[in-house]
Design a protein around this motif. Structure first.
Motif, mmCIF file in Angstrom:
data_model
loop_
_atom_site.group_PDB
_atom_site.id
_atom_site.type_symbol
_atom_site.label_atom_id
_atom_site.label_comp_id
_atom_site.label_asym_id
_atom_site.label_seq_id
_atom_site.Cartn_x
_atom_site.Cartn_y
_atom_site.Cartn_z
ATOM 1 N N SER A 241 15.238 -21.726 7.725
ATOM 2 C CA SER A 241 15.680 -22.545 8.856
ATOM 3 C C SER A 241 14.468 -22.939 9.693
ATOM 4 O O SER A 241 13.373 -22.388 9.543
ATOM 5 C CB SER A 241 16.676 -21.772 9.711
ATOM 6 N N LYS A 242 14.671 -23.886 10.611
ATOM 7 C CA LYS A 242 13.580 -24.300 11.488
ATOM 8 C C LYS A 242 13.073 -23.127 12.329
ATOM 9 O O LYS A 242 11.858 -22.967 12.522
ATOM 10 C CB LYS A 242 14.042 -25.445 12.399
ATOM 11 N N LYS A 243 13.986 -22.295 12.815
ATOM 12 C CA LYS A 243 13.575 -21.162 13.638
ATOM 13 C C LYS A 243 12.807 -20.141 12.805
ATOM 14 O O LYS A 243 11.780 -19.610 13.251
ATOM 15 C CB LYS A 243 14.786 -20.507 14.290
ATOM 16 N N GLN A 244 13.284 -19.869 11.599
ATOM 17 C CA GLN A 244 12.576 -18.934 10.727
ATOM 18 C C GLN A 244 11.163 -19.444 10.432
ATOM 19 O O GLN A 244 10.187 -18.680 10.494
ATOM 20 C CB GLN A 244 13.350 -18.743 9.420
ATOM 21 N N SER A 245 11.053 -20.723 10.126
ATOM 22 C CA SER A 245 9.744 -21.298 9.822
ATOM 23 C C SER A 245 8.818 -21.258 11.033
ATOM 24 O O SER A 245 7.618 -20.983 10.905
ATOM 25 C CB SER A 245 9.903 -22.749 9.348
ATOM 26 N N ALA A 246 9.385 -21.506 12.217
ATOM 27 C CA ALA A 246 8.574 -21.473 13.441
ATOM 28 C C ALA A 246 8.043 -20.072 13.714
ATOM 29 O O ALA A 246 6.888 -19.895 14.130
ATOM 30 C CB ALA A 246 9.398 -21.969 14.622
ATOM 31 N N ILE A 247 8.884 -19.059 13.491
ATOM 32 C CA ILE A 247 8.450 -17.673 13.688
ATOM 33 C C ILE A 247 7.327 -17.333 12.711
ATOM 34 O O ILE A 247 6.293 -16.769 13.090
ATOM 35 C CB ILE A 247 9.633 -16.705 13.516
ATOM 36 N N TYR A 248 7.534 -17.681 11.451
ATOM 37 C CA TYR A 248 6.525 -17.365 10.440
ATOM 38 C C TYR A 248 5.202 -18.052 10.764
ATOM 39 O O TYR A 248 4.128 -17.438 10.682
ATOM 40 C CB TYR A 248 7.006 -17.788 9.054
ATOM 41 N N GLN A 249 5.251 -19.323 11.130
ATOM 42 C CA GLN A 249 4.037 -20.058 11.420
ATOM 43 C C GLN A 249 3.313 -19.474 12.630
ATOM 44 O O GLN A 249 2.073 -19.400 12.659
ATOM 45 C CB GLN A 249 4.343 -21.528 11.665
ATOM 46 N N SER A 250 4.082 -19.039 13.618
ATOM 47 C CA SER A 250 3.491 -18.420 14.801
ATOM 48 C C SER A 250 2.730 -17.148 14.426
ATOM 49 O O SER A 250 1.595 -16.933 14.860
ATOM 50 C CB SER A 250 4.586 -18.107 15.824
ATOM 51 N N VAL A 251 3.348 -16.305 13.607
ATOM 52 C CA VAL A 251 2.707 -15.050 13.197
ATOM 53 C C VAL A 251 1.486 -15.341 12.326
ATOM 54 O O VAL A 251 0.427 -14.717 12.494
ATOM 55 C CB VAL A 251 3.715 -14.148 12.459
ATOM 56 N N SER A 252 1.617 -16.284 11.420
ATOM 57 C CA SER A 252 0.489 -16.649 10.558
ATOM 58 C C SER A 252 -0.681 -17.166 11.392
ATOM 59 O O SER A 252 -1.843 -16.795 11.162
ATOM 60 C CB SER A 252 0.932 -17.707 9.547
ATOM 61 N N ASN A 253 -0.393 -18.009 12.372
ATOM 62 C CA ASN A 253 -1.452 -18.543 13.233
ATOM 63 C C ASN A 253 -2.105 -17.438 14.060
ATOM 64 O O ASN A 253 -3.327 -17.448 14.280
ATOM 65 C CB ASN A 253 -0.886 -19.601 14.166
ATOM 66 N N ALA A 254 -1.289 -16.492 14.534
ATOM 67 C CA ALA A 254 -1.823 -15.382 15.334
ATOM 68 C C ALA A 254 -2.742 -14.506 14.494
ATOM 69 O O ALA A 254 -3.802 -14.062 14.954
ATOM 70 C CB ALA A 254 -0.679 -14.558 15.915
ATOM 71 N N GLN A 255 -2.344 -14.257 13.248
ATOM 72 C CA GLN A 255 -3.199 -13.465 12.369
ATOM 73 C C GLN A 255 -4.513 -14.193 12.096
ATOM 74 O O GLN A 255 -5.596 -13.601 12.186
ATOM 75 C CB GLN A 255 -2.492 -13.154 11.044
ATOM 76 N N GLN A 256 -4.426 -15.472 11.790
ATOM 77 C CA GLN A 256 -5.634 -16.214 11.441
ATOM 78 C C GLN A 256 -6.575 -16.350 12.631
ATOM 79 O O GLN A 256 -7.803 -16.308 12.475
ATOM 80 C CB GLN A 256 -5.277 -17.592 10.901
ATOM 81 N N ALA A 257 -6.018 -16.498 13.831
ATOM 82 C CA ALA A 257 -6.860 -16.603 15.022
ATOM 83 C C ALA A 257 -7.706 -15.349 15.200
ATOM 84 O O ALA A 257 -8.891 -15.419 15.558
ATOM 85 C CB ALA A 257 -5.994 -16.837 16.262
ATOM 86 N N ALA A 258 -7.101 -14.183 14.954
ATOM 87 C CA ALA A 258 -7.857 -12.931 15.051
ATOM 88 C C ALA A 258 -8.866 -12.809 13.914
ATOM 89 O O ALA A 258 -10.026 -12.413 14.130
ATOM 90 C CB ALA A 258 -6.902 -11.746 15.051
ATOM 91 N N ILE A 259 -8.448 -13.155 12.703
ATOM 92 C CA ILE A 259 -9.344 -13.051 11.550
ATOM 93 C C ILE A 259 -10.579 -13.932 11.738
ATOM 94 O O ILE A 259 -11.694 -13.550 11.364
ATOM 95 C CB ILE A 259 -8.588 -13.419 10.257
ATOM 96 N N ASN A 260 -10.389 -15.093 12.327
ATOM 97 C CA ASN A 260 -11.513 -16.014 12.518
ATOM 98 C C ASN A 260 -12.623 -15.419 13.387
ATOM 99 O O ASN A 260 -13.773 -15.864 13.313
ATOM 100 C CB ASN A 260 -11.024 -17.316 13.146
ATOM 101 N N LEU A 261 -12.298 -14.428 14.216
ATOM 102 C CA LEU A 261 -13.293 -13.809 15.094
ATOM 103 C C LEU A 261 -14.037 -12.645 14.436
ATOM 104 O O LEU A 261 -15.030 -12.166 14.984
ATOM 105 C CB LEU A 261 -12.616 -13.285 16.369
ATOM 106 N N LEU A 262 -13.561 -12.197 13.298
ATOM 107 C CA LEU A 262 -14.030 -10.928 12.759
ATOM 108 C C LEU A 262 -15.494 -10.957 12.308
ATOM 109 O O LEU A 262 -15.905 -11.795 11.530
ATOM 110 C CB LEU A 262 -13.162 -10.504 11.571
ATOM 111 N N LYS A 263 -16.254 -10.004 12.846
ATOM 112 C CA LYS A 263 -17.600 -9.686 12.397
ATOM 113 C C LYS A 263 -18.084 -8.504 13.223
ATOM 114 O O LYS A 263 -17.485 -8.147 14.244
ATOM 115 C CB LYS A 263 -18.554 -10.871 12.559
ATOM 116 N N ALA A 264 -19.141 -7.880 12.775
ATOM 117 C CA ALA A 264 -19.712 -6.767 13.529
ATOM 118 C C ALA A 264 -20.116 -7.239 14.917
ATOM 119 O O ALA A 264 -20.648 -8.335 15.087
ATOM 120 C CB ALA A 264 -20.917 -6.197 12.790
#
Length: 361
Positions: A241-264
Motif C-alpha cells: 500500500s502507499k502507507k507501507q511503501s512510505a514507511i519502508y522508504q522512510s526507514v531506508s532513507n534513515a539508514q542510508q543517511a547514517a551509512i553515508n556518514l560512516l568512517k573513523a
C-alpha cells in the motif's frame, strides 16, 4: 592466531595496572574466549600481572588445554574446593581484585567474596569489552563468514514466503539452512513476524499465517568461530500500500543517511541524530525505535551502542549495525539492519542480502 591471544592478555594486564588492580576475575564466557581461545563454558579466568589462569573442571579440562593459549589450565574439584578457595590460591597478599560484575549472580558472588576477605574486591564493567570494540583482520573475517551464511540462507528461504506459511515454519526453515551452511547454531533466537505483529520489535515466531499484503520482518544471524552476524530485512507479500511503501522508504532513507556518514572519527551521536531527523521529517518519527545500532562480535550486542546517550567516536575496526525502525501498533512495522565494518576512510557493508520490499506471492 597464537599472538593475538597473548597480545590481548598483555593489553588487559596494562589496563589492570592503569586502574590500580593487581588481578581481574573474568566471568563472561565470550570474554574468556576472547582472551584465551577456550570456547566452552563452566570456566573462570583469573588474570594477574604474573600469570593467566583458566579455572574449569573435569568436564572441560582436556578441551581447555587444547584450545587455550597463554593460560595455565586448572581443573577444580567442585566437591572439595570452592571457587573462592581456588581463586585464593593464585592471589598474593591483599590483592586488589576486580571482578567482571555483569556476568555473575548475587548468590555466587556472595559466596566467593566471603572467602576473599583478605583482599580488596572491586566490581568492574566493560574492561574486556572495551578491548573487543576494535576487531582485527581475523575477527572481521569470521563476521564476514557468518554474514555470508545468513545471506545465502535467506536467498534459499525466500521461495518459501508464500500465502499460508506460518511464522514458525519459516523461522525453522531459515535456521535449518543456516546450520546446513555451517553456522554454529543461531546468533540469537530468530525474529520473524507477519502483518500487524511486525510492530513488535522483538516478537517471537508464532502460528500466524502469511497473507497477501502482509508486512514481513525477519531479524536473524549466523555464528562462525563464536562471531555473530545480525541482519534484518522487511518485506510485503505482493503489492504494498502507499502507507507501507512510505514507511519502508522512510526507514531506508534513515539508514542510508547514517551509512553515508560512516568512517573513523565520526561521533555516533551524529549518526543517531541524522537518522532520527529523516524519520521525523517523514512524519513517522514518533513511532521510531530507540537506538540506531550497536557493536557486534562475540556478543550480539556489544560496545559501542549507538543511541542518544552514546559518546563513542568511531574507530577503524569497529563492526556495528545500523538498524532504524518504525513500529506502528495494530498496523505493522519496518526495520532494515546491516552489519558494517568501519574503515579509516569509510566503511564496508558485510551483510549483502538484497532489499526488495515487495515479494511475489
Amino acid at each position: 592466531m597464537k599472538n593475538q591471544f597473548t597480545s590481548r592478555q598483555q593489553l588487559l594486564k596494562q589496563a589492570l595496572k592503569k586502574n590500580g588492580l593487581t588481578a581481574l576475575l573474568v566471568l563472561g564466557h565470550e570474554n574468556i574466549r576472547y582472551l584465551s581461545g577456550f570456547s566452552g563454558n563452566a570456566a573462570y579466568a583469573l588474570i594477574t600481572a604474573e600469570e593467566s589462569v583458566l579455572i574449569t573442571d573435569y568436564r572441560y579440562f582436556g578441551r581447555a588445554q587444547e584450545e587455550s593459549i597463554g593460560f595455565e589450565v586448572v581443573s577444580r574439584d567442585r566437591d572439595s574446593e570452592t571457587l573462592g578457595q581456588c581463586i585464593n590460591r593464585f592471589l598474593t597478599t591483599n590483592s586488589q581484585l576486580g571482578f567482571d560484575a555483569a556476568f555473575i549472580d548475587v548468590a555466587l558472588w556472595q559466596q566467593v567474596a566471603s572467602e576473599l576477605t583478605s583482599h580488596t574486591v572491586t566490581q568492574v564493567t566493560g574492561m574486556v569489552e572495551r578491548l573487543r570494540m576494535v576487531k582485527n583482520d581475523w575477527e572481521v573475517e569470521q563476521i564476514k563468514a557468518a554474514a555470508a551464511i545468513a545471506d545465502e540462507a535467506l536467498r534459499q528461504t525466500l521461495p518459501y514466503f508464500k500465502e499460508g506459511v506460518t511464522e514458525r515454519d519459516l523461522a525453522l526453515e531459515l535456521e535449518f539452512r543456516m546450520q546446513k551452511l555451517g553456522s554454529e547454531g543461531m546468533s540469537f533466537a530468530t525474529i520473524l513476524m507477519f502483518g500487524e505483529r511486525c510492530a513488535l520489535p522483538h516478537g517471537s515466531p508464532s502460528e500466524r499465517t502469511l497473507s497477501k499484503g502482509d508486512f514481513i520482518t525477519l531479524d536473524f544471524g549466523a555464528v562462525v568461530n563464536g562471531y555473530r552476524s545480525d541482519m534484518t530485512r522487511s518485506y510485503v507479500l505482493g503489492k504494498a500500500s502507499k502507507k507501507q511503501s512510505a514507511i519502508y522508504q522512510s526507514v531506508s532513507n534513515a539508514q542510508q543517511a547514517a551509512i553515508n556518514l560512516l568512517k573513523a572519527g565520526v561521533d555516533c551521536l551524529d549518526l543517531q541524530n541524522i537518522s532520527q531527523k529523516v524519520l521525523d521529517d517523514s512524519g513517522f518519527g514518533k513511532w521510531a525505535g530507540q537506538g540506531l545500532g550497536h557493536g557486534v562480535g562475540l556478543f550480539l550486542h556489544e560496545l559501542p551502542f549507538i543511541n542518544k546517550n552514546c559518546r563513542h567516536v568511531l574507530e577503524a575496526g569497529n563492526v556495528i549495525t545500523i538498524e532504524p525502525g518504525i513500529y506502528i501498533p495494530n498496523f505493522g512495522g519496518v526495520r532494515i539492519e546491516d552489519d558494517i565494518l568501519i574503515t579509516q576512510n569509510g566503511y564496508e557493508v558485510l551483510t549483502q542480502a538484497p532489499k526488495p520490499f515487495e515479494l511475489e506471492g
